[in-house]
Design a protein around this motif. Structure first.
Motif, PDB file in Angstrom:
ATOM      1  N   THR A 735       0.839  -1.209   0.000  1.00 46.83           N
ATOM      2  CA  THR A 735       0.000   0.000   0.000  1.00 46.83           C
ATOM      3  C   THR A 735       0.867   1.250   0.000  1.00 46.83           C
ATOM      4  O   THR A 735       0.423   2.318  -0.422  1.00 46.83           O
ATOM      5  CB  THR A 735      -0.912   0.022   1.238  1.00 46.83           C
ATOM      6  OG1 THR A 735      -0.114   0.049   2.421  1.00 46.83           O
ATOM      7  CG2 THR A 735      -1.810  -1.208   1.260  1.00 46.83           C
ATOM      8  N   ASN A 739       0.526   2.331  -4.313  1.00 42.78           N
ATOM      9  CA  ASN A 739      -0.640   3.202  -4.498  1.00 42.78           C
ATOM     10  C   ASN A 739      -0.685   4.417  -3.570  1.00 42.78           C
ATOM     11  O   ASN A 739      -1.668   5.138  -3.562  1.00 42.78           O
ATOM     12  CB  ASN A 739      -1.925   2.380  -4.255  1.00 42.78           C
ATOM     13  CG  ASN A 739      -1.963   1.131  -5.108  1.00 42.78           C
ATOM     14  OD1 ASN A 739      -1.723   1.196  -6.310  1.00 42.78           O
ATOM     15  ND2 ASN A 739      -2.268  -0.005  -4.481  1.00 42.78           N
ATOM     16  N   SER A 740       0.376   4.648  -2.791  1.00 39.64           N
ATOM     17  CA  SER A 740       0.259   5.689  -1.761  1.00 39.64           C
ATOM     18  C   SER A 740       0.354   7.099  -2.325  1.00 39.64           C
ATOM     19  O   SER A 740      -0.276   8.023  -1.818  1.00 39.64           O
ATOM     20  CB  SER A 740       1.353   5.504  -0.705  1.00 39.64           C
ATOM     21  OG  SER A 740       2.619   5.855  -1.247  1.00 39.64           O
ATOM     22  N   GLU A 850      -5.959   1.754   4.360  1.00 38.22           N
ATOM     23  CA  GLU A 850      -5.487   1.202   3.083  1.00 38.22           C
ATOM     24  C   GLU A 850      -4.962  -0.225   3.277  1.00 38.22           C
ATOM     25  O   GLU A 850      -5.183  -1.105   2.447  1.00 38.22           O
ATOM     26  CB  GLU A 850      -4.380   2.085   2.487  1.00 38.22           C
ATOM     27  CG  GLU A 850      -4.851   3.428   1.960  1.00 38.22           C
ATOM     28  CD  GLU A 850      -4.996   4.461   3.054  1.00 38.22           C
ATOM     29  OE1 GLU A 850      -4.616   4.147   4.211  1.00 38.22           O
ATOM     30  OE2 GLU A 850      -5.516   5.563   2.772  1.00 38.22           O
ATOM     31  N   VAL A 851      -4.244  -0.445   4.382  1.00 44.23           N
ATOM     32  CA  VAL A 851      -3.750  -1.800   4.682  1.00 44.23           C
ATOM     33  C   VAL A 851      -4.926  -2.733   4.939  1.00 44.23           C
ATOM     34  O   VAL A 851      -4.972  -3.853   4.427  1.00 44.23           O
ATOM     35  CB  VAL A 851      -2.803  -1.770   5.901  1.00 44.23           C
ATOM     36  CG1 VAL A 851      -2.426  -3.188   6.334  1.00 44.23           C
ATOM     37  CG2 VAL A 851      -1.567  -0.946   5.585  1.00 44.23           C
ATOM     38  N   SER A 854      -6.671  -3.465   1.652  1.00 41.54           N
ATOM     39  CA  SER A 854      -5.865  -4.289   0.755  1.00 41.54           C
ATOM     40  C   SER A 854      -5.842  -5.750   1.194  1.00 41.54           C
ATOM     41  O   SER A 854      -5.994  -6.662   0.372  1.00 41.54           O
ATOM     42  CB  SER A 854      -4.434  -3.742   0.689  1.00 41.54           C
ATOM     43  OG  SER A 854      -3.601  -4.594  -0.062  1.00 41.54           O
TER      44      SER A 854
END
Length: 968
Positions: A735, A739-740, A850-851, A854
């Protein structure tokens, strides 16, 4: 934030796996995150060391680790001098291990693989800790084994040993040794043994031979070596005495012969029946014994018995409490010249000792008409004659415990022979004392009792062998004089002649004892003879003696280890090592001893070709100290997969770090060591968690290395790499990497990946040296080889609050994954979710949304983080991740409810039919009465399982139907 120092042995991994069950199937059964993206980049990376030597291959090029590169890596290590002790690092006292010298005739087997692996783990660890590490290699001349090999070679040429002079035969053996003797050391190299080969020794080297002579002379001068005739293990084929270790006992079918011994002066009814497995030894009987409380025979005690087939030779009938009244007839024939137990009874009671056996296994003149017959032929002939004379009672089948020569395979004969012996009792007292005082530590501790028991009950050691290959006994006899009374002990023939002339006059003639010393005699000097003893000014002796560790199999604790302790104390005044580490045997997957007969021998070299050296070493090292290890192909396959997983992790990291040409980026990466509280406190949650867990791992693994708990250290490293780093942090790092859109987060993730991975390589290097060095060299800007890199520091900071918080995040992700699996949600499909918790928990969970998204495949646009449940909880799957952390997953997001109801209805109908059929069988009286019990039990178990599945399916169906009703 609470930063604490970890407890050394506290539990670290949330995945405490059984290392022996690391099969691919077991791995797949765990809910593993999606596959790593290994195609993002295709850059090629080499370290400065690797590019200069062209030895190493990067994961950026190779799909998997190539086992063929192991020999290149090993040769490079050796060429760089890394196996030599280095005193420049200031790491403390030397760590010294003397390799148990394998036989020069040997070829690699799993026993070698075991000791090489364990000793190399020790040496590599302490080398990285900065201590000057010396591993002394060498081979043993193996007197009996080598002489047999060469005699067989000569036989193919039509030549017998006796056709040659002693000097000619020795020359042929040395020629054989020069041609074939290096095989075993080349194979040991293949296992990755980081020995100092410049210090390699052979027990017949000039220096070691001088040490053997000095030891014999010194012990004789102290009155500890003497010559005498005693009962020994005699090999009729080899024509030599052999040690207890060289005798193997096997269970074999035979007979118990019942024979009448008439009582002298009695009637025809006065006789004793003897039960024996070796009737041919009756010619050497010197007494008959019965138990003093055995009323059957008490009237005969004190009288004489007539030995059959000896023309009236009489022997006394005595009482002895050691007679087993339950064995055979309860009457014991005592043949002290041919039985170890009888020999000790005779010595205690003062009975004469007769010998009926020649050294070639034929009977001598004491056997009368059976003289010159082979012992086994004589047995048959004697029994036939006993039957004819009416003295044979019966012959019944009996399982014999037969002593056979380990080398030649022939039946060993206990025989009285003139030999040289070492008086052991005074030496044993010193060896017992050093353990009692803590000057010598035996690991595992339970072997101390065995060591103490053997030394407390020790017998004198027969050290002479009737061979031509070995250390000639440094004794010279006087021509024309009795050998037992007149002899000279000297360091060489010149000294012997001078001594003889002083004592017997200038015209005296001398000749040397033809025997050689037991191979174990030279081996007992190994820890100090290899370092230069008896030259007390030897630099190696002064630097490296006493040694640190003696590692070997527990089966030679007495025959080698205890003797080294005794000889070291007597000849150097010092215990030769501080620790004894004993390993067990390697058996097959079923726990059987490996043997050619069973066809279950696993060849280490074949194993290395298929699975790699690292997988073999790691598998062996996970056994418990001192216990036998059952080795299976499944374990090897699992640890080969571990090697591949390491390789793929290295590939992932190399594909996601800056290009080597970006020097400024690499300078920043390499300065991030996260070894201070300040560097740890500013990291995001997943990074703080994985670094904290790494620091705890370093402490725990280091403590286990120091205690020689290698199995625990290996398991912990495995668990952390696969359970925390690969399954969790690498997935979480994506992540940041992909995509960060935040370069600082990307840099942090790169730094943490690199920091954790390089420390994993260091911790794992002693176990798996080849793949770890290859991966280390692939990382850019390596200033030194992994083998000589610095061991990670201990007591580094840990953030226990962050560890707990990330564990909560993990629990939430697992709960969502389990719910998805239970409802058969497609892996790629993203679902909505409402995460419910208190404000403090929501704060750190949402910061890593986000983690979370994902790793649990959530749709972030439809994910809510709230302190109260959503309004449509009846239409959602409710999961509790941990205390105070829950989630609601809208059912409509996960499945087509209508279709799922139809599927489950059909499935329930089928399950019910199968269950009804099982119940019908169990209700049929004919089935219960006639079917085997295990079959009935199996049907009952199936019915119980089916009933449970029906109940679960009904509950789920009712839940789905209720959601439809509510929706309407």
């Amino acid at each position: 934030m609470a930063l604490t120092s970890p407890a050394i042995l506290s539990s670290r991994s949330i995945y405490r796996l059984n290392p022996f069950l690391f099969s691919p199937q077991c791995r797949r059964s765990r809910l593993i995150p999606p596959r790593w993206n290994l195609r993002r980049h295709s850059r090629k990376f080499f370290s400065a060391l690797a590019s200069e030597t062209e030895v190493f291959t990067s994961p950026g090029i190779a799909k998997t680790f190539d086992f063929a590169s192991e020999e290149r890596i090993y040769n490079w290590w050796e060429s760089q001098g890394y196996f030599k002790p280095n005193f420049d690092r200031g790491g403390g006292d030397p760590f010294v291990v003397s390799m148990p010298p394998p036989n020069v005739t040997g070829s690699l087997h799993m026993g070698h693989a075991m000791f090489v692996t364990l000793e190399d783990i020790m040496v590599r660890y302490f080398r990285m800790k900065g201590r000057p590490a010396l591993w002394l290699p060498g081979t043993d001349h193996a007197g009996i084994a080598t002489q047999l090999v060469v005699e067989k070679m000569l036989a193919k040429e039509g030549v017998k040993r006796t056709d040659l002079s002693r000097e000619e035969f020795a020359k042929r053996v040395w020629e054989w040794k020069e041609k074939y003797g290096g095989t075993i050391t080349k194979q040991i190299r293949r296992l990755g043994a980081s020995c100092d080969w410049n210090r390699e020794h052979f027990t017949l080297d000039v220096q070691l031979s001088r040490a053997v002579v000095e030891a014999f002379v010194s012990l004789h001068e102290k009155g500890l070596i003497y010559q005498g005739s005693y009962l020994v293990n005699w090999s009729p084929t080899l024509q030599t005495a052999v040690s207890d270790l060289e005798v193997e006992y096997s269970e074999e079918p035979g007979y118990l012969y019942h024979i009448k011994y008439r009582v002298a002066g009695g009637t025809r009814n006065d006789f004793l029946t003897i039960a024996t497995t070796r009737p041919e030894t009756l010619f050497a009987d010197t007494a008959i014994a019965v138990h003093p409380e055995d009323k059957r025979y008490s009237k005969y005690v004190g009288r004489l018995a007539i030995v059959p087939m000896t023309f009236g030779r009489h022997i006394p009938i005595i009482a002895d409490k050691h007679v087993d009244r339950e064995f055979g007839t309860g009457v014991l024939k005592i043949s002290p010249g041919h039985d170890h137990n009888d020999y000790h009874i005779a010595r205690k009671l003062g009975l004469p000792i007769l010998n009926v056996m020649n050294k070639d296994g034929t009977l001598n003149d004491a056997a009368g008409i059976y003289s010159d017959m082979d012992r086994f032929e004589a047995r048959k002939k004697l029994w036939a004659d006993l039957e004819e004379t009416g003295l044979a009672v019966k012959k019944e089948p009996h399982t014999l415990r037969v002593p056979r020569s380990q080398r030649g395979g022939e039946v060993i004969e206990p025989l009285v022979s003139k030999q040289w012996f070492v008086t052991m009792e005074p030496l044993a007292e010193k060896a017992l004392s050093v353990v009692e005082k803590g000057q010598l530590t035996i690991l595992p501790e339970r072997f101390e009792k065995i060591y103490n028991h053997w030394l407390t009950n020790i017998k004198d050691w027969c050290i002479s062998r009737q061979l031509w290959w070995g250390h000639r006994i440094p004794v010279w006899y006087i021509e024309g004089k009795d050998c037992e009374e007149h002899y000279i002990v000297a360091r060489d023939e010149r000294e012997a002649l001078e001594k003889a002339k002083e004592k017997y006059g200038k015209s005296v003639e001398i000749y040397q004892d033809p025997d050689v010393l037991d191979t174990w005699f030279s081996s007992s000097l190994w820890p100090f003879s290899t370092l230069g003893w008896p030259d007390l000014s030897s630099e190696d002796l002064q630097k490296f003696y006493p040694t640190t560790m003696l590692e070997t199999g527990h089966d030679i604790l007495f025959f080698w280890v205890a003797r080294m302790v005794m000889m070291g104390l007597e000849l150097t005044g010092t215990v030769p090592f501080s620790y004894v580490y004993l390993h067990g045997l390697i058996r097959d997957a079923q726990g059987r001893k490996m043997s050619k007969t069973l066809g279950n021998v696993i060849d280490p070299l074949d194993t290395i070709k298929e699975y790699g050296t690292d997988a073999l070493r790691f598998t062996i090292s996970l056994g418990t100290a001192g216990q036998d290890l059952n080795l299976s192909m499944e374990r090897l396959s699992a640890n080969k997969a571990f090697t591949n997983k390491l390789w793929n992790a290295g590939k992932f990291i190399l594909q996601n770090v800056p290009d080597k040409s970006d020097a400024s980026a690499w300078e920043l990466l390499l300065t991030n060591k996260f070894d201070t509280e300040a560097s740890l406190v500013n990291l995001p949650l997943p990074e703080r968690w994985v670094v904290s867990e790494l620091h705890q791992l370093i402490d725990s693994v280091t403590a286990n290395y120091e205690k020689f708990f290698f199995n625990e250290a290996g398991r912990e490293i495995y668990d952390f790499f696969w359970g925390e780093f690969a399954d969790w942090y690498i997935e979480a790092s994506k992540t940041r990497l992909y995509n960060s859109g935040d370069n600082s987060m990307t840099s942090i993730a790169q730094a943490v990946l690199l920091y954790v991975f390089e420390n994993i390589l260091k911790l794992l290097h002693p176990f798996m040296p080849f793949v770890t060095e290859e991966l280390w060299q692939a990382l850019p800007y390596r200033k030194q080889a992994l083998i000589v890199s610095t061991w990670p520091s201990t007591s580094l900071p840990r953030d226990m609050i962050s560890v707990k918080r990330f564990q909560n995040l993990q629990a939430l992700i697992r709960a969502i994954r389990n719910a998805r699996a239970e409802h058969s949600v497609e892996p790629a499909k993203r679902i909505s979710a409402s995460i419910v918790a208190g404000s403090d928990v929501l704060c750190y969970i949402s910061s890593e949304k986000e983690v979370l998204a994902s790793l649990s495949r959530l749709d972030l646009e439809h994910a809510q983080f709230t302190e109260s449940p959503p309004g449509d909880i009846s239409q959602s799957v409710h999961i509790v991740a941990s205390d105070g952390l829950e989630a609601y997953l809208p059912l409509a997001d996960m499945v087509d409810v209508s279709s799922e109801i139809q599927r489950l209805t059909k499935r329930l109908s089928k399950m019910q039919s199968e269950y009804d059929a099982l119940v019908a069988r169990l209700n049929a009286p004919s089935f219960i009465e006639k079917a085997p019990a295990e079959v009935v039990r199996g049907v009952r178990e199936k019915a119980s399982e089916a009933e449970e599945k029906i109940s679960l399916t009904k509950n789920r169906l009712e839940f789905l139907q209720s959601t439809v009703s509510i929706a309407k």
